[in-house]
Scaffold this active site. Structure first.
Site, PDB file in Angstrom:
ATOM      1  N   ASN A  13     -28.161  10.278 -45.026  1.00 24.74           N
ATOM      2  CA  ASN A  13     -28.801  10.623 -46.303  1.00 24.74           C
ATOM      3  C   ASN A  13     -29.933  11.588 -45.973  1.00 24.74           C
ATOM      4  O   ASN A  13     -30.976  11.165 -45.475  1.00 24.74           O
ATOM      5  CB  ASN A  13     -29.336   9.358 -46.979  1.00 24.74           C
ATOM      6  N   LYS A  15     -31.813  13.152 -47.890  1.00 21.42           N
ATOM      7  CA  LYS A  15     -32.917  13.161 -48.870  1.00 21.42           C
ATOM      8  C   LYS A  15     -33.248  14.616 -49.233  1.00 21.42           C
ATOM      9  O   LYS A  15     -32.336  15.436 -49.264  1.00 21.42           O
ATOM     10  CB  LYS A  15     -34.103  12.363 -48.327  1.00 21.42           C
ATOM     11  N   HIS A  98     -30.423   4.442 -54.792  1.00 22.76           N
ATOM     12  CA  HIS A  98     -31.323   4.462 -53.635  1.00 22.76           C
ATOM     13  C   HIS A  98     -32.715   3.995 -54.068  1.00 22.76           C
ATOM     14  O   HIS A  98     -33.157   4.288 -55.179  1.00 22.76           O
ATOM     15  CB  HIS A  98     -31.400   5.867 -53.035  1.00 22.76           C
ATOM     16  N   GLU A 100     -35.547   5.025 -53.410  1.00 22.65           N
ATOM     17  CA  GLU A 100     -36.461   6.105 -53.834  1.00 22.65           C
ATOM     18  C   GLU A 100     -36.178   6.522 -55.272  1.00 22.65           C
ATOM     19  O   GLU A 100     -37.100   6.865 -56.022  1.00 22.65           O
ATOM     20  CB  GLU A 100     -36.347   7.286 -52.855  1.00 22.65           C
ATOM     21  N   GLU A 170     -30.431  -1.830 -47.910  1.00 22.85           N
ATOM     22  CA  GLU A 170     -31.577  -1.100 -47.379  1.00 22.85           C
ATOM     23  C   GLU A 170     -32.870  -1.805 -47.807  1.00 22.85           C
ATOM     24  O   GLU A 170     -33.353  -1.581 -48.927  1.00 22.85           O
ATOM     25  CB  GLU A 170     -31.605   0.328 -47.926  1.00 22.85           C
ATOM     26  N   GLY A 176     -37.970   4.590 -43.743  1.00 27.39           N
ATOM     27  CA  GLY A 176     -38.922   5.626 -43.358  1.00 27.39           C
ATOM     28  C   GLY A 176     -40.201   5.084 -42.755  1.00 27.39           C
ATOM     29  O   GLY A 176     -41.176   5.821 -42.594  1.00 27.39           O
ATOM     30  N   SER A 216     -34.646   2.892 -41.130  1.00 29.38           N
ATOM     31  CA  SER A 216     -35.113   3.195 -39.761  1.00 29.38           C
ATOM     32  C   SER A 216     -34.059   2.897 -38.699  1.00 29.38           C
ATOM     33  O   SER A 216     -34.378   2.463 -37.599  1.00 29.38           O
ATOM     34  CB  SER A 216     -36.417   2.456 -39.468  1.00 29.38           C
TER      35      SER A 216
HETATM   36  P1  13P Z   1     -34.703   6.144 -42.787  1.00 25.19           P
HETATM   37  O1  13P Z   1     -33.515   6.040 -41.851  1.00 25.19           O
HETATM   38  O2  13P Z   1     -35.429   7.451 -42.651  1.00 25.19           O
HETATM   39  O3  13P Z   1     -35.586   4.941 -42.700  1.00 25.19           O
HETATM   40  O4  13P Z   1     -34.105   6.158 -44.273  1.00 25.19           O
HETATM   41  C1  13P Z   1     -33.183   5.196 -44.611  1.00 25.19           C
HETATM   42  C2  13P Z   1     -32.641   5.532 -45.948  1.00 25.19           C
HETATM   43  O5  13P Z   1     -33.329   5.455 -46.948  1.00 25.19           O
HETATM   44  C3  13P Z   1     -31.250   5.980 -46.027  1.00 25.19           C
HETATM   45  O6  13P Z   1     -30.831   6.046 -47.340  1.00 25.19           O
END
Ligand code: 13P
Length: 256
Positions: A13, A15, A98, A100, A170, A176, A216
């Protein structure tokens, strides 16, 4: 069911990262590194990068996905993109729900369900994200939260359609942050999600659903996570932006 029969999927992903030119470069660098993968490999990229990604990945085992879609097919929805539009240009996957999108852009369990419905209707495979906040984990309501998120998103999804649903667990506190769920924590929640799917669709259908972990995940911790019986690959943020790191995760999933 042997988890290798389900086949793990490693999805990046990206982002809001990388331009179309950078997309082409990263996919060209990644393609040979993941060519022999014994798992599914997907990059979910920003809308403006989709065309470049599809062209760069053409003919390879690397599949392309979007990071969101709207639930209506067309209309006065400024700034939105429909699932059918994604399908028409050759996109195969779309992330919905997601954290976010939920925390920063107002997505709710109900709107996530609408997006998933539209994506399935358009013929896409949905990567449905669920996961608890740190506060929810500390209150020991992780499984309740994840069950509600999953159940509402899948309301109205048939057993046949479930074959085009990937669930990504997740935990919000792991995204992150560099904090990763332990392999045992990830497996426990994924096993709980599979238990819910068995209640809704029967054990055989539940056993065939890919349930990823995300948060992560990186080249160093992937092998332990994907070795868990209910962790079928991962949804990778930061580490998917570096070809070598992403390829190492794909390798771990191929062997796990
Ligand atoms: P990170 O791997 O950067 O923690 O992000 C995970 C994520 O949100 C994947 O959708």
């Amino acid at each position: 069911m042997n988890k290798q029969l389900r086949g793990p999927v490693i999805a990046g992903n990206w982002k809001m990262n990388l331009s179309p030119a950078e997309t082409e470069a990263l996919i060209k660098e990644t393609k040979p590194l993941v060519a022999g993968a014994k798992c599914g490999v997907v990059f979910c990229v920003p809308f403006v990068d989709l065309q470049a990604a599809l062209e760069a990945a053409a003919g390879s085992n690397l599949k392309i996905g979007a990071q969101n879609c709207h639930w209506e097919a067309r209309g006065a929805f400024t700034g939105e993109v429909s699932a059918a539009m994604l399908k028409e240009i050759g996109v195969e996957y779309v992330i919905v729900g997601h954290s976010e999108r939920r925390t920063l852009f107002g997505d709710t369990n109900e709107t996530v369900a609408c997006r998933a419905r539209a994506a399935l209707d358009a013929g896409l495979t949905v990567i449905l994200c669920v996961g608890e906040s740190l506060e929810q984990r500390e209150r020991d309501i992780t499984m309740e939260v994840v069950r509600v998120q999953t159940k509402i998103a899948l309301a109205g999804v048939s057993k046949a359609e479930l074959a085009r649903v990937i669930i990504a667990y997740e935990p919000v506190w792991a995204i992150g942050t560099g904090l990763t769920a332990t392999a045992a924590q990830a497996n426990e929640v994924n096993r709980g999600i599979r238990g819910l799917l068995a209640e809704l669709y029967g054990q055989a259908a539940a056993d065939s659903v890919v349930i990823q972990y995300g948060g992560s995940m990186n080249a160093a911790n992937a092998a332990e996570l994907v070795a868990q019986p209910d962790v079928d690959g991962g949804l990778i943020g930061g580490a998917s932006l570096k070809a070598a790191d992403f390829a190492a995760i794909v390798k771990a999933a191929s062997e796990g």
